[in-house]
Design a protein around this motif. Structure first.
Motif: not given
Lengths: 267, 267
Positions: B118-121, B150-167
């Motif tokens: 449902k989250v679908n990234d 939520f299917g978010w573990s696959k992003f853990f090694l990419d901190k910017k993606k995992y936390l969704g850092i934007n400014n």
């Protein structure tokens, strides 16, 4: 199965799942005690004299503008203080680090060897094989963790007494190299050895042969086990749950025993 | 019973103890998987932006004069990074601190609510009650921990993606206040809520209502759960084993699921 179906079935079945003879049923039906064998980490936690003690390095604890509470801390600690695990890598250059120890060595049958009455509060006691002449050399047949109880937990809040600090020397009970050799040579199924003192070696040791033998054979050690209440000498399962420090030589450990409330009938 | 008798009987009986239908037998006879849901602590472990990251502060790793190896470290970390627990005290001034959470809330039936499809990234996904219309409001009847996937573990090694850092903003999925209220009001037997993202609140939240509702009701939270393999959505037992920081607002957590290899027959 769609997530909606999955979710709904999951919630619908919750009461029925546990009616099955499942692990969950076994654990929450009241036949087992959960016994914490872990000292808390605070400013009284005992560390080896040259190690970083546990301390908060930044503490936030305050009410926010909207009236809500918020608290959060950073902390620092040595790997080898309080109730902790020694990974084989602590004394073995190519030994497993904390993060590499497999779970089937960490959820494991627990054997308590209670020698407190023999130690009789003597800080110079060293456990030799002759103390255990009645033990057989037969392999126990199943993987297990052995914890030796010297009766030392009652001194934990008195660091000088617990470590037996006398000038620069330490004095507390421990295992002999003979016993360590005996365990690793005769009991291949033993995955770890624990003690309710600050080291598997006696406090007076300066060359740590027991560490070298046990960790050198790939076992892990557990030090500063906290015996605050009676625990059966067999039949319990140990949960050996270290903080997963990937390259740790050791780590703070949450150690819990799950023990049957009633003795097995054959005993 | 003397310690000698106790020890000898203990060792003699080791093979027979496990022939009984004991917890030890259940756990080591191969019918259960041990699944680690914990990220390792190293220099890639994700922390909240203003928190102390995990790091070694002193590392010793060297051969000694006698040729033996010795390695030992000190470390520092925030309480709320990597796979960790939030104690109620994190947002509730008179809530339980880490060292006060009783073991019967930490060894607990585990329910996985898998909403990854449902989250679908989508980092802006927020879980509302209407996403789970098929769930009943019936009390589940037994204590349990719920972990939302939520299917978010696959992003853990990419901190910017995992936390969704934007400014200075973060963006990742989370629960709505509505769902949190629903859990604490309708499911009194739920002792904790976990997520495979960095916060139970969505990343964009600035006032953390889900934290306030769940911790305010005395539940604990688990954040950064690591789903590295399939795990059944019911029938598992969670071992929620935080480092026992006495006055901790949170702590590094070893989170393990013990899961039946075969689905219950009724499913």
């Amino acid at each position: 199965m769609s997530y909606l179906t999955s979710v709904s079935l999951c919630f619908l079945l919750c009461t029925y799942i546990l009616a099955d003879k499942s692990l969950n049923e076994v654990l929450i039906n009241g036949d087992y005690d959960f016994i914490d064998l872990t000292y808390p980490f605070d400013n009284q936690t005992i560390y080896w004299p040259d190690s970083q003690e546990f301390q908060f390095t930044k503490k936030t604890a305050m009410f926010q503008r909207d009236g809500s509470w918020y608290a959060s801390n950073d902390f620092t600690a040595g790997e080898h203080g309080g109730t902790h695990i020694d990974a084989p890598y602590h004394f073995l250059v190519d030994g497993l680090q904390v993060g590499q120890i497999p779970l089937n060595k960490l959820i494991i049958p627990l054997i308590i060897v209670d020698i407190a009455s023999k130690v009789n509060d003597d800080p110079n006691f060293v456990l030799y094989k002759h103390h255990m002449d009645y033990m057989l050399n037969d392999n126990m047949g199943k993987p297990c963790l052995i914890i030796f109880k010297f009766g030392w937990s009652k001194f934990f809040l008195d660091k000088k007494k617990y470590l037996g600090i006398n000038n620069d020397q330490l004095n507390f009970p421990g295992l002999s190299a003979e016993v360590a050799e005996w365990i690793v040579s005769s009991y291949k199924n033993v995955v770890g050895v624990g003690v309710d003192v600050a080291s598997v070696d006696p406090g007076s040791s300066t060359d740590f042969p027991v560490h070298k033998i046990l960790l050198g054979a790939g076992l892990y050690n557990i030090e500063n086990v906290y015996f605050q209440r009676h625990i059966p000498d067999h039949g319990c399962t140990a949960l050996v749950m270290p903080m997963k420090i990937a390259k740790g030589t050791g780590a703070p450990l949450r150690l819990v025993a799950i023990c049957p409330k009633h003795k097995p009938e054959y005993f």
